[in-house]
Design a protein around this motif. Structure first.
Motif, PDB file in Angstrom:
ATOM      1  N   ILE A 123      56.361 -14.237  88.743  1.00  0.00           N
ATOM      2  CA  ILE A 123      55.027 -13.592  88.729  1.00  0.00           C
ATOM      3  C   ILE A 123      54.969 -12.534  87.625  1.00  0.00           C
ATOM      4  CG2 ILE A 123      54.390 -14.117  91.127  1.00  0.00           C
ATOM      5  CD1 ILE A 123      55.096 -11.246  91.877  1.00  0.00           C
ATOM      6  N   GLY A 124      56.150 -12.003  87.273  1.00  0.00           N
ATOM      7  CA  GLY A 124      56.206 -11.084  86.123  1.00  0.00           C
ATOM      8  C   GLY A 124      55.746 -11.820  84.868  1.00  0.00           C
ATOM      9  N   ASP A 125      56.181 -13.063  84.723  1.00  0.00           N
ATOM     10  CA  ASP A 125      55.752 -13.866  83.564  1.00  0.00           C
ATOM     11  C   ASP A 125      54.240 -14.041  83.549  1.00  0.00           C
ATOM     12  OD1 ASP A 125      58.389 -14.131  82.994  1.00  0.00           O
ATOM     13  OD2 ASP A 125      58.566 -16.270  83.481  1.00  0.00           O
ATOM     14  N   LEU A 126      53.657 -14.047  84.745  1.00  0.00           N
ATOM     15  CA  LEU A 126      52.198 -14.237  84.834  1.00  0.00           C
ATOM     16  C   LEU A 126      51.438 -12.921  84.658  1.00  0.00           C
ATOM     17  CD1 LEU A 126      52.098 -16.577  87.969  1.00  0.00           C
ATOM     18  CD2 LEU A 126      51.675 -17.269  85.610  1.00  0.00           C
ATOM     19  N   GLY A 127      52.196 -11.854  84.543  1.00  0.00           N
ATOM     20  CA  GLY A 127      51.556 -10.547  84.335  1.00  0.00           C
ATOM     21  C   GLY A 127      51.162  -9.842  85.627  1.00  0.00           C
ATOM     22  N   PHE A 128      51.669 -10.322  86.769  1.00  0.00           N
ATOM     23  CA  PHE A 128      51.367  -9.633  88.034  1.00  0.00           C
ATOM     24  C   PHE A 128      52.292  -8.433  88.152  1.00  0.00           C
ATOM     25  CE2 PHE A 128      49.883 -13.523  90.766  1.00  0.00           C
ATOM     26  CZ  PHE A 128      49.092 -13.953  89.714  1.00  0.00           C
ATOM     27  N   GLU A 129      51.748  -7.248  88.094  1.00  0.00           N
ATOM     28  CA  GLU A 129      52.597  -6.060  88.227  1.00  0.00           C
ATOM     29  C   GLU A 129      52.312  -5.321  89.523  1.00  0.00           C
ATOM     30  OE1 GLU A 129      51.849  -3.904  84.660  1.00  0.00           O
ATOM     31  OE2 GLU A 129      52.948  -5.387  83.456  1.00  0.00           O
ATOM     32  N   THR A 130      51.032  -5.194  89.804  1.00  0.00           N
ATOM     33  CA  THR A 130      50.633  -4.472  91.022  1.00  0.00           C
ATOM     34  C   THR A 130      49.943  -5.445  91.955  1.00  0.00           C
ATOM     35  OG1 THR A 130      50.145  -2.683  89.511  1.00  0.00           O
ATOM     36  CG2 THR A 130      49.439  -2.378  91.777  1.00  0.00           C
ATOM     37  N   PRO A 131      50.307  -5.425  93.239  1.00  0.00           N
ATOM     38  CA  PRO A 131      49.629  -6.332  94.176  1.00  0.00           C
ATOM     39  C   PRO A 131      48.150  -5.986  94.296  1.00  0.00           C
ATOM     40  CG  PRO A 131      51.579  -5.324  95.171  1.00  0.00           C
ATOM     41  CD  PRO A 131      51.347  -4.619  93.877  1.00  0.00           C
ATOM     42  N   THR A 132      47.320  -6.999  94.464  1.00  0.00           N
ATOM     43  CA  THR A 132      45.899  -6.750  94.719  1.00  0.00           C
ATOM     44  C   THR A 132      45.784  -6.301  96.185  1.00  0.00           C
ATOM     45  OG1 THR A 132      45.485  -9.001  95.470  1.00  0.00           O
ATOM     46  CG2 THR A 132      45.249  -8.594  93.101  1.00  0.00           C
ATOM     47  N   PRO A 133      44.643  -5.728  96.578  1.00  0.00           N
ATOM     48  CA  PRO A 133      44.524  -5.242  97.972  1.00  0.00           C
ATOM     49  C   PRO A 133      44.837  -6.311  99.018  1.00  0.00           C
ATOM     50  CG  PRO A 133      42.719  -4.393  96.656  1.00  0.00           C
ATOM     51  CD  PRO A 133      43.483  -5.328  95.762  1.00  0.00           C
ATOM     52  N   ILE A 134      44.382  -7.539  98.802  1.00  0.00           N
ATOM     53  CA  ILE A 134      44.654  -8.572  99.819  1.00  0.00           C
ATOM     54  C   ILE A 134      46.158  -8.878  99.866  1.00  0.00           C
ATOM     55  CG2 ILE A 134      44.119 -10.536  98.268  1.00  0.00           C
ATOM     56  CD1 ILE A 134      43.313 -10.578 101.942  1.00  0.00           C
ATOM     57  N   GLN A 135      46.803  -8.844  98.719  1.00  0.00           N
ATOM     58  CA  GLN A 135      48.251  -9.090  98.697  1.00  0.00           C
ATOM     59  C   GLN A 135      49.003  -7.949  99.399  1.00  0.00           C
ATOM     60  OE1 GLN A 135      48.738  -9.533  94.461  1.00  0.00           O
ATOM     61  NE2 GLN A 135      47.734 -11.546  94.466  1.00  0.00           N
TER      62      GLN A 135
END
Ligand code: AMP
Length: 607
Positions: A17-29
């Motif tokens: 997910i780092g490769d996808l640029g996910f750094e901070t979870p969204t509120p639902i996550q």
């Protein structure tokens, strides 16, 4: 420690997910992952599309399944083929550093053989649409007896689409002690029933309010006469040069008509509806995703599950029959934390529907003003200026041509050169919009209190016969009343008189200033006409259907270049029919509604 690490996500998935640029979870996550990752709870999550819900259930699922066990342990059900493929792709991306995880999408409209082969390999996760899943279950191809987790994604959509019986069939084939995670944008009774019947004391989480819309969406409505809806659509598009929109229509026929009319008028638009073959739909979507199209005209059903990010505007050309569907439509914009605008174009009798929607989404609408021709021109001009300013110059390629060009402009100042470059494109734009009508219509009294569109219409007994045009009339009014030319927002010049729109805060000043004014020896009469004149007989603006050069720097750029290529084999090359005039679409019915048939009709009406 990464924010996702805190939520219990393993290093391989974190890396992916780092490769996808996910750094901070969204509120639902943030809310769902800690509950789901324990693997022992049922969950009902109310969340809009685009909020990151795929990872909200996908990441915990990947932590819970056993990749060494080649049997189906998780089943994700979703309403459409597009969403099915998207979820599978997301899960494959999330698990790319976890060897042995196998995810298979099962959906209709594609050959069953390939899917059967994939299922036989023993995927741990199946993502399926209800219809094809039932088909495969009935053929004994899929075994759900070892499923431990079932995800119902966009549950409300699945029920809306009539999959209730299929869901019952599929769920009854899964073990009683499985965990069920239900995600839905809205919570109608049908969804509550599923939750009650199939779930065991589920936790409930909500992102935003229950049944509410995404707070990043700005909701606007425009009130026009029914016959002007198409013109309003184009005006909105022209006022937003960077538009990347989905335009929702109610029927397949209307979808095709609006798309055809837009294409004819030079926009990069196309239709997406159920009468197209799967291959045609895929082709349209491919072009939309790659931004060869910037307006996708779609029915509700065909647009379900569209997961294109960066949609700037959702435009409700007509409201859906089921008002609740508005939430699904508007959810196609403002995805992944971005902002978006959801627009409703309505006629005067439909304003009460806005109230109903406001109640459902618990968000207010803003009444917006269809941009005046002046505002459109201003916007397009500055877009053009901005584009010229920021254009990437290929120094090497252009170098050898420049000395000659500099020579040619040697006698002109910088200001003159700028003026001329901009005018090359802009004159035509001004020309087209010069006599374009105001499209705003009054709401019915009592619908929403007093309507102040911010402009007032004035009658003035000067017209083309006095050798005036939009620019010179505007200048004359502004100078006489000592107001800014920007405050004169629109003019419709007839032969012997004109209708002019000025901002309401200066109307008294203008009327006062004209009390004793002559023009070429004739007394000028200028008086307020209120808003009633919106329905004045209108002059049609010429449409450029002949393939003249394009408004290349502005919003026309994308639509122009692409259209020729896709529709007529004229790939690349100069822009063709480009400039969008306020021309009626070719719908027979529309012409009738508008009360004219060609220029002659106008002439008659004006008498
Ligand atoms: P979804 O609601 O699952 O369709 O997600 C909407 C979009 O948000 C997708 O393009 C995801 O890749 C993206 N997304 C999901 N979670 C995150 C996150 N934590 N950070 C950044 N982007 C995300």
């Amino acid at each position: 420690m990464n924010n996702f690490e805190v939520l219990g996500i393993s290093p391989e998935v974190l890396k992916a997910i780092g490769d996808l640029g996910f750094e901070t979870p969204t509120p639902i996550q943030e809310k769902a992952i800690p509950t789901l990752i324990t693997g022992d709870k049922d969950l009902v999550a109310l969340a809009q599309t685009g909020t990151g819900k795929t990872a909200a259930f996908g990441l915990p699922l990947l932590e819970l399944i056993d990749e060494d066990f080649r049997k189906t342990q998780a089943l994700i059900l979703c309403p459409t083929r597009e969403l099915c493929m998207q979820i599978s792709k997301d899960l494959q991306n999330f698990s790319k550093y976890r060897n042995g995880v196998h995810v298979v999408p099962i959906y209709g409209g594609a050959s069953i053989e390939g899917q059967v082969r994939e299922v036989k390999k023993g995927p741990q996760i199946i993502v399926g649409t209800p219809g094809r899943m039932v088909d495969m279950l009935e053929r004994g191809i899929i075994d759900l007896s070892l499923v431990r987790y079932v995800v119902l994604d966009e549950a409300d959509e699945m029920l809306n689409m009539g999959f209730k019986d299929d869901l019952d069939t599929i769920l009854s084939d899964t073990p009683d002690d499985k965990r069920t995670w239900l995600f839905s944008a809205t919570m109608p009774d049908e969804v509550s029933r599923i939750a009650k019947n199939y779930m065991n004391n589920p936790e409930e989480i909500t992102v935003g309010g229950k049944n509410t819309g995404n707070a990043n969406i700005e909701h606007q409505y425009f009130v026009v006469h029914q016959r002007d809806k198409y013109l309003a659509l184009k005006r909105i598009a022209d006022f937003n040069p960077e538009i990347f929109a989905i335009v929702f229509c109610r029927t397949k026929a209307e979808t095709q008509q609006v798309a055809d009319a837009l294409i004819k008028d030079g926009y990069n638009a196309d239709a997406l509806h159920g009468d197209l073959s799967q291959a045609q739909r895929d082709y349209v979507m491919k072009r939309y995703r790659s931004r060869s199209l910037n307006m996708l005209v779609a029915t509700d059903v065909a647009a379900r599950g569209i997961d294109v990010n960066d949609v700037t505007h959702v435009i409700n050309y007509n409201l859906p029959d089921e008002i609740e569907n508005y939430t699904h439509r508007s959810g196609r914009t403002a995805r992944a934390g971005k902002k978006g605008v959801s627009i409703v174009i309505i006629n005067m009798k439909e304003v009460h529907k806005i109230r109903q929607i406001e109640k459902i989404i618990k968000q207010p609408f803003t009444k917006a003003h269809i941009p005046t021709p002046f505002e459109v021109c201003e916007k397009q001009l500055f877009h053009l200026v901005h584009t010229v300013h920021n254009v990437e110059v290929n120094e090497k390629a252009i170098e050898s041509y420049l000395p000659k060009a500099y020579d040619e402009f040697a006698d002109l100042s910088k200001e003159e050169v700028i003026k001329r470059f901009v005018s090359v494109e802009f004159n035509r734009f001004l020309d087209y919009y010069r006599n374009a009508p105001d499209l705003n219509a009054e709401e019915k009294k009592g619908d929403r209190g007093s309507v102040n569109s911010g402009v007032v219409k004035l009658y003035v007994n000067l017209g083309q016969i006095d050798e005036l045009n939009f620019g010179s009339l505007k200048q004359f009014i502004a100078e006489t009343a000592q107001v800014s030319e920007h405050d004169v927002t629109w003019a419709d010049l007839k032969n012997t008189f004109s209708l002019v729109e000025v901002r309401s805060n200066i109307v008294d000043q203008v009327v006062e200033a004209f009390k004793n004014i002559s023009y070429r020896g004739r007394r000028v009469r200028l008086e307020s006409r209120g808003n009633k004149e919106a329905g004045i007989p209108r002059t049609r603006v010429r449409s450029d259907r002949s393939g003249r050069g394009g408004y290349g720097g502005g919003g026309g750029r994308d639509r122009n270049y692409d259209r020729g290529g896709d529709r007529s084999g004229d790939r690349g090359g100069a822009p063709r029919s480009d400039f969008k005039s306020d021309f009626k679409p070719d719908f027979k019915k529309k012409k009738k509604d508008a009360g004219f048939s060609g220029t002659k009709g106008f002439g008659k009406k004006r008498k």
